[in-house]
Design a protein around this motif. Sequence first.
Motif, mmCIF file in Angstrom:
data_model
loop_
_atom_site.group_PDB
_atom_site.id
_atom_site.type_symbol
_atom_site.label_atom_id
_atom_site.label_comp_id
_atom_site.label_asym_id
_atom_site.label_seq_id
_atom_site.Cartn_x
_atom_site.Cartn_y
_atom_site.Cartn_z
ATOM 1 N N LEU A 21 82.230 50.235 74.152
ATOM 2 C CA LEU A 21 83.521 50.275 74.842
ATOM 3 C C LEU A 21 83.495 51.306 75.962
ATOM 4 N N LEU A 22 84.072 50.943 77.102
ATOM 5 C CA LEU A 22 84.288 51.875 78.206
ATOM 6 C C LEU A 22 85.786 52.078 78.381
ATOM 7 N N GLY A 44 83.450 40.405 78.344
ATOM 8 C CA GLY A 44 84.373 40.564 77.226
ATOM 9 C C GLY A 44 85.783 40.770 77.728
ATOM 10 N N ALA A 45 86.615 41.478 76.954
ATOM 11 C CA ALA A 45 88.037 41.634 77.271
ATOM 12 C C ALA A 45 88.364 43.073 77.648
ATOM 13 N N VAL A 46 89.512 43.247 78.307
ATOM 14 C CA VAL A 46 90.054 44.561 78.652
ATOM 15 C C VAL A 46 91.432 44.682 78.011
ATOM 16 N N TYR A 47 91.670 45.804 77.333
ATOM 17 C CA TYR A 47 92.920 46.017 76.615
ATOM 18 C C TYR A 47 93.627 47.262 77.146
ATOM 19 N N LYS A 48 94.953 47.198 77.120
ATOM 20 C CA LYS A 48 95.748 48.388 77.421
ATOM 21 C C LYS A 48 95.895 49.200 76.147
ATOM 22 N N GLY A 49 95.831 50.510 76.284
ATOM 23 C CA GLY A 49 96.000 51.391 75.142
ATOM 24 C C GLY A 49 96.789 52.622 75.511
ATOM 25 N N VAL A 50 97.308 53.305 74.503
ATOM 26 C CA VAL A 50 98.038 54.556 74.701
ATOM 27 C C VAL A 50 97.490 55.568 73.708
ATOM 28 N N LEU A 51 96.923 56.658 74.203
ATOM 29 C CA LEU A 51 96.390 57.700 73.338
ATOM 30 C C LEU A 51 97.524 58.485 72.695
ATOM 31 N N SER A 52 97.187 59.271 71.687
ATOM 32 C CA SER A 52 98.211 60.019 70.950
ATOM 33 C C SER A 52 98.963 60.990 71.846
ATOM 34 N N ALA A 102 92.812 51.932 79.888
ATOM 35 C CA ALA A 102 92.321 50.555 79.862
ATOM 36 C C ALA A 102 90.963 50.583 79.174
ATOM 37 N N VAL A 103 90.793 49.761 78.131
ATOM 38 C CA VAL A 103 89.582 49.765 77.321
ATOM 39 C C VAL A 103 88.798 48.480 77.590
ATOM 40 N N LYS A 104 87.599 48.626 78.118
ATOM 41 C CA LYS A 104 86.725 47.493 78.411
ATOM 42 C C LYS A 104 85.784 47.299 77.216
ATOM 43 N N ARG A 105 85.909 46.163 76.525
ATOM 44 C CA ARG A 105 85.201 45.919 75.265
ATOM 45 C C ARG A 105 84.133 44.844 75.463
ATOM 46 N N LEU A 106 82.876 45.233 75.299
ATOM 47 C CA LEU A 106 81.797 44.271 75.436
ATOM 48 C C LEU A 106 81.829 43.291 74.272
ATOM 49 N N SER A 107 81.817 42.008 74.595
ATOM 50 C CA SER A 107 81.850 40.979 73.561
ATOM 51 C C SER A 107 80.561 41.011 72.749
ATOM 52 N N GLN A 108 80.694 41.004 71.412
ATOM 53 C CA GLN A 108 79.522 41.043 70.538
ATOM 54 C C GLN A 108 78.706 39.764 70.630
ATOM 55 N N SER A 109 79.366 38.651 70.990
ATOM 56 C CA SER A 109 78.660 37.377 71.088
ATOM 57 C C SER A 109 78.111 37.111 72.480
ATOM 58 N N SER A 110 78.415 38.000 73.421
ATOM 59 C CA SER A 110 77.984 37.784 74.796
ATOM 60 C C SER A 110 76.501 38.095 74.946
ATOM 61 N N GLN A 136 75.247 38.467 77.964
ATOM 62 C CA GLN A 136 75.166 39.254 79.188
ATOM 63 C C GLN A 136 76.095 40.449 79.050
ATOM 64 N N GLY A 137 75.845 41.442 79.834
ATOM 65 C CA GLY A 137 76.771 42.552 79.891
ATOM 66 C C GLY A 137 76.233 43.873 79.412
ATOM 67 N N ILE A 138 75.263 43.905 78.466
ATOM 68 C CA ILE A 138 74.801 45.180 77.948
ATOM 69 C C ILE A 138 74.102 46.003 79.018
ATOM 70 N N GLU A 139 73.242 45.355 79.833
ATOM 71 C CA GLU A 139 72.580 46.091 80.909
ATOM 72 C C GLU A 139 73.588 46.537 81.953
ATOM 73 N N GLU A 140 74.576 45.647 82.232
ATOM 74 C CA GLU A 140 75.607 46.008 83.197
ATOM 75 C C GLU A 140 76.422 47.200 82.693
ATOM 76 N N LEU A 141 76.722 47.213 81.388
ATOM 77 C CA LEU A 141 77.481 48.322 80.825
ATOM 78 C C LEU A 141 76.688 49.617 80.909
ATOM 79 N N LYS A 142 75.383 49.532 80.629
ATOM 80 C CA LYS A 142 74.546 50.725 80.735
ATOM 81 C C LYS A 142 74.588 51.287 82.155
ATOM 82 N N THR A 143 74.418 50.394 83.121
ATOM 83 C CA THR A 143 74.440 50.818 84.523
ATOM 84 C C THR A 143 75.769 51.464 84.869
ATOM 85 N N GLU A 144 76.834 50.794 84.467
ATOM 86 C CA GLU A 144 78.167 51.289 84.808
ATOM 87 C C GLU A 144 78.420 52.644 84.180
ATOM 88 N N LEU A 145 78.002 52.824 82.935
ATOM 89 C CA LEU A 145 78.235 54.070 82.226
ATOM 90 C C LEU A 145 77.571 55.244 82.930
#
Length: 696
Positions: A431-432, A373-381, A387-395, A397-406
Amino acid sequence: MAMAAMRMRRSLALRYQLAAALLLLLAFLNAPLAGAQPLPWQLCDAAAGNYTEGSAYQANIRALAGGLPRNASASPALFAKGSAGAAPDAVYALALCRGDTNASSCAACVAAAFRNAQQLCAFNRRATMFDDPCILRYSAHDFLANVTDNSGRFVAFNGNNVTAGAAAAAFDAASGRLVNATADYAAGDPTRRFGTGEEGYDATYPKIYSLAQCTPDMAADDCRTCLRDIIEKFTPQYFVGKPGGRVFGVRCNFRFETYSFSGRPLLQLPDVLPPAPAPAPAAAEEEGRRNRTGLILAITLPIVAALLLISTCVCFWRRRKPAERKPSVPLPYSATNPDDIQSIDSLLLDLSTLRAATDNFAESNKLGEGGFGAVYKGVLSEGEEIAVKRLSQSSTQGIEELKTELVLVAKLQHKNLVRLLGVCLEGQEKLLVYEYMPNRSLDTVLFDAGKSRDLDWGKRLKIVNGVARGLQYLHEDSQLRIVHRDLKASNVLLDSDCNPKISDFGLAKLFGWDQSQAVTSHIAGTYGYMAPEYAMRGQYSVKSDAFSFGVLLLEIVTGRKNSSFASPDSEPSLDLLSLVWEHWTSGTVEKLVDPSLGGRSPGGQMLKLVNIGLLCVQDSPADRPTMSAVNVMLSSSTVSLQAPSRPTFCVDDMEGFSGMYSGAYPGGSQSTGDSKPQAAMSPSPNEVSLTEIEPR
């Protein structure tokens, strides 16, 4: 005159042998401990026969004395063996220098050992010299063929005693633990069979230090057996209750002390504390009453609390409407692992918070995109950049990788690993949230002709050292043992000062501490950085990460991608490893320096770094160094590097996964570090030496 000189040398040798025998006798009779004779210590084997002045045997010894010191110092392992002459005057010799010494000290020590042997063991056909930092043996017998023959040893121990009682037993247990761990480390070193270690103890002896070494021509199992034999044999006899001791053997040796006697320890064990003193009888009785009361409360209170909790949950469940009983989003961890649950619950963030921080994931805030998926820059209040790593809903692949990474990244804390700030698992969003890296990923700076000028030698060395330290933490120093499996330039992020941080743990695998490798049928990662055994057979280990590091190191110093490219001389297309090897063998490595650096490297750094890189990309995992050994090579200016073999494994660059970031990146500042000289070994205080000519 010749006969008079011969008689004088024999008389001197006899005096030294009598002195050694007297020390041995005093030790066995429990007489007052005297100081050991100063190094070198010698074993003169008169039973092996003598040679005469001007004989062919003497000429052969002198021939070996002329070449062996040079050969040992030139060897990456600081080890040499050889022979001279033919029977019956053939001489066989072996020289081994301590693994943390430098080449010049090694050569000087071996040369001095030959001189001392011919004086202290005058005209003996077999002589052994034990010194710091080298060991030498020559003999008319071909002892070189038998690598397991460790006969003829010196034992020395500190004549002082550790405090008696439980404290002494605890010290012996701690020193034994360290000595055995250091022996295992040395056996696992494929280049030098050498290890040093340290362990914290208490206020009296704040640190215990150790050393173990075998001759590098021994197999790992033979080295481990040799070391354990002398540890198990001599420790109960001589080292119980002693704050220091050593065993010198030609094939293996070990030492422990309560002061530092070598360079930086290669192995660090967690600190241990001595047992607390036993409580007084009255205090013990009172403590027993308190324990009984506490035991009753510990049993009854949880039962009462559990009943109340069950009652509350039943009432709450009955009051809920059926429509409200919706299944929650499955969390990416095992529900049976409370440590994972606690780690993740503390990182949970609201989706609304992240939508506000990224302006609802606006395209203008997108930093990059990969298979996940994509990575976005963000600024908290509060103003913190993320940096926000957003798993693509249509992907797919990636859910198992996200679980591992988390699960993994939440437990890892190191300055050279990207820091996980939070996670959001609401609805379909997964999101991570990471710390934001202003200079983003290494690849877009290193391989950009304009921006690569910002990476001067200081910054490149900082990046190489930082990545190596991060990998060592993953492999050896963290609570977990982790193989990353996807180390590459796009997965190395740079902060505002160009400090590197390893990212993207989606393919990482957790190893047991007794596990050396694993096999998978699902090959995932990035071709070009993959080790051959992983790409072709699915085998991965810490040594496959070392291969990836070697490719990355060569990319950093040359400024070239590992994928195929045309050479400057319009030769056929070459991959990076083949190009580096051509220049290595022709002695033109400096020509590979990144042109943005002006085509020069300070102080021969290019040659050293390319050497380390080539060692890391050797075809066999056993021939690659561990990351702790790589860090020693990088930080030391005195360690001799082994000559690499040709790396034959090359594949086209086929991206399996993209990095976390991609795009344009600004530069950063520089920092350099200096290596410290090695400390010399010093004799143990009040040290007594014992001689064992042959093992019993």
